[in-house]
Design a protein around this motif. Structure first.
Motif, short mmCIF file in Angstrom:
data_model
loop_
_atom_site.label_atom_id
_atom_site.label_comp_id
_atom_site.label_asym_id
_atom_site.label_seq_id
_atom_site.Cartn_x
_atom_site.Cartn_y
_atom_site.Cartn_z
N ILE A 210 80.52 -15.41 -23.16
CA ILE A 210 80.01 -14.70 -21.98
C ILE A 210 81.16 -13.98 -21.31
CG2 ILE A 210 79.06 -15.01 -19.66
CD1 ILE A 210 77.96 -17.26 -22.39
N SER A 211 80.99 -12.71 -21.00
CA SER A 211 82.06 -11.98 -20.33
C SER A 211 81.49 -10.77 -19.63
CB SER A 211 83.11 -11.54 -21.34
OG SER A 211 84.16 -10.89 -20.68
N HIS A 212 82.23 -10.27 -18.62
CA HIS A 212 81.83 -8.98 -18.08
C HIS A 212 82.86 -7.93 -18.50
CE1 HIS A 212 84.24 -10.84 -14.75
NE2 HIS A 212 84.93 -9.77 -15.02
N HIS A 213 83.78 -8.36 -19.37
CA HIS A 213 84.86 -7.48 -19.80
C HIS A 213 84.49 -6.88 -21.15
CE1 HIS A 213 88.64 -5.88 -20.79
NE2 HIS A 213 89.38 -6.67 -20.06
N LEU A 214 84.16 -5.59 -21.12
CA LEU A 214 83.68 -4.95 -22.35
C LEU A 214 84.74 -4.94 -23.45
CD1 LEU A 214 81.88 -2.02 -20.60
CD2 LEU A 214 80.78 -3.74 -22.02
N GLY A 215 85.99 -4.74 -23.06
CA GLY A 215 87.06 -4.68 -24.05
C GLY A 215 87.14 -5.98 -24.84
N VAL A 216 87.06 -7.11 -24.12
CA VAL A 216 87.13 -8.42 -24.77
C VAL A 216 85.96 -8.61 -25.73
CG1 VAL A 216 87.01 -10.89 -24.33
CG2 VAL A 216 88.41 -9.44 -22.87
N ILE A 217 84.78 -8.21 -25.27
CA ILE A 217 83.58 -8.34 -26.11
C ILE A 217 83.75 -7.52 -27.39
CG2 ILE A 217 81.13 -7.72 -26.23
CD1 ILE A 217 81.21 -9.93 -24.38
N ALA A 218 84.22 -6.28 -27.23
CA ALA A 218 84.39 -5.40 -28.39
C ALA A 218 85.40 -5.99 -29.37
CB ALA A 218 84.84 -4.02 -27.94
N GLU A 219 86.42 -6.61 -28.82
CA GLU A 219 87.50 -7.16 -29.65
C GLU A 219 87.04 -8.39 -30.43
OE1 GLU A 219 91.25 -6.93 -31.03
OE2 GLU A 219 90.56 -5.66 -29.37
N LEU A 220 86.30 -9.26 -29.74
CA LEU A 220 86.05 -10.60 -30.28
C LEU A 220 84.71 -10.72 -31.01
CD1 LEU A 220 86.91 -13.66 -30.23
CD2 LEU A 220 85.58 -13.85 -28.15
N CYS A 221 83.67 -10.08 -30.47
CA CYS A 221 82.32 -10.43 -30.91
C CYS A 221 81.84 -9.56 -32.06
CB CYS A 221 81.36 -10.30 -29.74
SG CYS A 221 81.86 -11.31 -28.35
N GLU A 222 80.85 -10.12 -32.75
CA GLU A 222 80.20 -9.36 -33.82
C GLU A 222 78.88 -8.79 -33.32
OE1 GLU A 222 81.24 -12.01 -37.60
OE2 GLU A 222 81.17 -13.05 -35.68
N ASP A 223 78.14 -9.61 -32.54
CA ASP A 223 76.89 -9.13 -31.95
C ASP A 223 77.06 -9.11 -30.43
OD1 ASP A 223 75.72 -9.05 -34.42
OD2 ASP A 223 75.01 -11.13 -34.30
N VAL A 224 76.29 -8.24 -29.79
CA VAL A 224 76.36 -8.14 -28.33
C VAL A 224 74.96 -8.16 -27.75
CG1 VAL A 224 77.18 -6.77 -26.38
CG2 VAL A 224 78.45 -6.73 -28.52
N VAL A 225 74.82 -8.92 -26.64
CA VAL A 225 73.57 -8.93 -25.89
C VAL A 225 73.91 -8.37 -24.51
CG1 VAL A 225 71.79 -10.40 -24.88
CG2 VAL A 225 72.73 -10.95 -27.14
N VAL A 226 73.24 -7.31 -24.10
CA VAL A 226 73.49 -6.74 -22.78
C VAL A 226 72.40 -7.23 -21.84
CG1 VAL A 226 73.84 -4.63 -21.45
CG2 VAL A 226 74.46 -4.69 -23.87
N MET A 227 72.84 -7.87 -20.74
CA MET A 227 71.86 -8.39 -19.79
C MET A 227 71.92 -7.63 -18.49
SD MET A 227 71.80 -12.49 -20.28
CE MET A 227 70.46 -12.63 -19.11
N TYR A 228 70.77 -7.46 -17.88
CA TYR A 228 70.70 -6.84 -16.56
C TYR A 228 69.60 -7.53 -15.76
CZ TYR A 228 69.96 -3.51 -12.85
OH TYR A 228 69.82 -2.95 -11.60
N ALA A 229 69.96 -8.04 -14.60
CA ALA A 229 68.99 -8.67 -13.69
C ALA A 229 68.09 -9.68 -14.40
CB ALA A 229 68.15 -7.62 -12.98
N GLY A 230 68.67 -10.49 -15.25
CA GLY A 230 67.91 -11.56 -15.88
C GLY A 230 67.10 -11.14 -17.09
#
Lengths: 328, 292
Positions: A210-230
């Motif tokens: 879990i992160s709000h840092h896009l750079g970290v997500i791009a670096e580390l993750c393979e899949d991404v889930v974008v959440m907004y207001a639950g």
């Protein structure tokens, strides 16, 4: 096999001003051996999601609907507290944001690392050896001596690595990392991410990051889930989300990332407006009030639309690729 | 790794380090001497005097201090030195046992109130406050009226007086720790409530409470002496500093040594334990130095 499969999860908190729908129709999967990132601004329900998975929702919160399947079979929703507790720390473990607070200040690191193995049935010496082995794995210098020290004698980055070592001690199937790098400075952040990647491969667990840092997500993750207001507004692979975002919110979020600014500006771009009041959700698209491309169709509830290749977005325009200027 | 590694030598064990630092403080040394004197006297009472503290000897009534009777004798001819030493046993026994029991009960109740459900917390606080609102003397009088004067009555009074305070301290700290990150972390790692309280909460709250309790020991000794003075505590002929004081009180103009024999040990013990508690607090928690 999927380590975690969340399907149509709804979490409601009862508050004095009425029910608060914190998570609405959340669905996504964490495949085995994969690192999945959840990104979203503060208050988007990331922490609620973790607590729902761990069975640690606050007393006024409940799972109103949906399933959380763990390792293909167990539904964590409605699991007895005792069975849930048996999973936590063994099959599912967690690393938290603040490394300063995650360790008990009055117990030595070794004592805590031995304590946490209380369910393993190992002898004291074996537990001790396991603790040393884990500290070496997270690259704590002089691991034997480190066991005798107290948390305050370590730096923030080292404490976070010790917390990671403790979380991975039982070789869980799923590691939930709740913004583990947010409290660290930039160099440490990179080091911690590399360490997590490395350990994930060694242990072969899945990671929900879990992160709000896009750079970290791009670096580390393979899949991404974008959440907004639950709600999950978009999900897909890192490449899909970062190179071909289909939801206007994802696009605006990427535009706001300072690292992706092509030229210097006086002010960082922001998304105008605020997260809607979750006690009175709009009937249609949750992002519509802040969306510059909203039109009449957005007033209807939005299902997830398949954009091909396991890429989903909850938007009427989801099937239109981004145009050159980012606007349709 | 790019970060600076801070590696001071591993911390030495707590009690040994505390004792060494205690011995560096002049007040600490003085306190240890006073306390050691009292404890030594109580333990070796039988070796230090051959007199029986309860044996009445009408021929030696009111003998002033001298070679035969170090502190003189009382109105029944009992040797006051023997009575003081044996009275010390009673005083220390009451103080240590009732403080230990108060601590144990207070800790358990405090943990339950702090970690348990809200309604239980509210209820327990109400009870603590109700018990605390009784003045000690009134509580003692009420209890003795019910069960008669005895050592047990003294100890029950002490426990009733101490427990609410200890429980409240533990409760407040438990509530603060309940939401701390390492407790959340322990929960997320599957620890049960009992385990969290035992492994994580208790070690964090017990230190300050033990210091506080050690500072309460002189108060307990004073309560025991006070109740025995009023005839609500130890039954005669069992020696107690309070009852010796009472014996001396009636003839204080003629035979002052009896009152002195009863009063002096109370002063010495109270001072010793108070100084010990205070230096212990300063040594273990430097933030509090010079306060309170």
């Amino acid at each position: 096999m999927r380590t975690l499969a969340i399907d149509n999860l709804n979490v409601v908190f009862s508050t004095e001003e009425g029910p608060l729908h914190a998570l609405k129709n959340v669905s996504f999967e964490v495949p085995e051996n994969r690192i999945v990132g959840i990104v979203g601004e503060s208050g988007c329900g990331k922490s609620t999601l973790i607590n729902a998975v761990l069975g640690l929702l606050a007393d006024n919160g409940r799972i109103a609907e949906g399933t959380i399947r763990f390792e293909g079979k167990t539904d964590l929703v409605g699991l007895s507290p005792d069975r849930m507790r048996a999973l936590r720390g063994q099959r599912i473990s967690t690393v938290f944001q603040d490394p300063m607070g995650a360790l008990n200040p009055v117990l030595s690191v070794g004592r805590q690392m031995v304590n946490i193995q209380y369910r393993s049935g190992l002898s004291r010496a074996e537990k001790q050896a396991r603790a040393v082995e884990m500290l070496r794995l997270v690259r704590i210098p002089d691991a034997e001596a480190a066991l005798r020290r107290y948390p305050h004698q370590f730096s923030g980055g080292m404490k976070q690595r010790i917390a990671i070592a403790m979380a991975l001690m039982m070789e869980p199937a799923l590691l939930i990392a709740d913004e583990p790098t947010t409290a660290l400075d930039a160099t440490l952040e990179v080091a911690t991410i590399e360490l997590l990647q490395d350990l994930q491969k060694k242990i072969g667990c899945s990671v929900l990051f879990i992160s709000h840092h896009l750079g970290v997500i791009a670096e580390l993750c393979e899949d991404v889930v974008v959440m907004y207001a639950g709600e999950v507004v978009e999900r897909g692979t890192v490449r899909q989300i970062f190179n071909d975002p289909r939801h206007p919110y994802t696009r605006r979020l990427l535009e706001c990332d300072p690292a992706r600014q092509s030229r210097r500006t006086r002010h960082l771009p922001t998304i105008p407006g605020e997260i809607p009041d979750l006690r009175a959700r709009p009937g249609g698209c949750i992002f519509a009030p802040r969306c510059d491309r909203a039109h009449s169709a957005c007033a209807a509830p939005q299902p997830e639309r398949d954009c091909g290749d396991h890429h989903f977005a909850r938007c009427v325009l989801a099937r239109e690729p981004e145009t050159a200027d980012g606007r349709a | 790794m790019s970060e600076a590694v801070s590696s001071p030598p591993a911390r030495q064990s707590g009690p040994g380090r505390a004792l060494r630092r205690l011995l560096r403080e002049p007040l600490g040394v003085f306190a240890i001497l006073l306390v050691a004197l009292v404890v030594f006297g109580a333990i070796f009472a039988d070796l230090l005097t051959q007199y029986d503290p309860t044996r009445i000897n009408p021929r030696e009534r009111f003998s002033p201090p001298g070679a035969d009777h170090l502190l003189g004798t009382d109105q029944l001819g009992r040797d006051l030195f023997a009575r003081v030493l044996h009275g010390g046993r009673i005083a220390l026994y009451v103080a240590l046992v009732s403080t230990a029991i108060s601590l144990a009960i207070g800790i358990v109740l405090g943990l339950i109130a702090g970690y348990g459900p809200r309604w239980l917390d509210n209820l327990m606080i109400l009870v603590f406050d109700a018990v605390k609102s009784f003045p000690t003397v009134m509580l003692a009088l009420a209890l003795v009226t019910l069960v008669g004067p005895s050592l047990t009555a003294v100890m029950v009074v002490v426990i009733l007086v101490n427990v609410p305070g200890y429980a409240r301290i533990i409760r407040t700290q438990t509530i603060a720790l309940k939401t701390s990150e390492f407790v959340t972390a322990a929960q997320s790692m599957g620890a049960s409530s009992a385990r969290i309280l035992r492994v994580h909460v208790l070690p964090n709250v017990i230190g300050p409470l033990v210091i506080l309790a050690s500072m309460d020991i002189p108060v307990v000794i004073a309560i025991e002496a006070g109740m025995s003075f009023l005839g609500l505590g130890v039954r005669p002929p069992t020696p107690s500093w309070g009852s010796i004081l009472n014996d001396g009180f009636s003839n204080i103009r003629e035979t002052a040594w009896i009152a002195v024999a009863g009063g002096l040990p109370i002063i010495v013990t109270t001072l010793g334990f108070t100084f010990l508690g205070e230096t212990l607090r300063d040594v273990l928690d430097p933030r509090l130095k010079g306060r309170g």
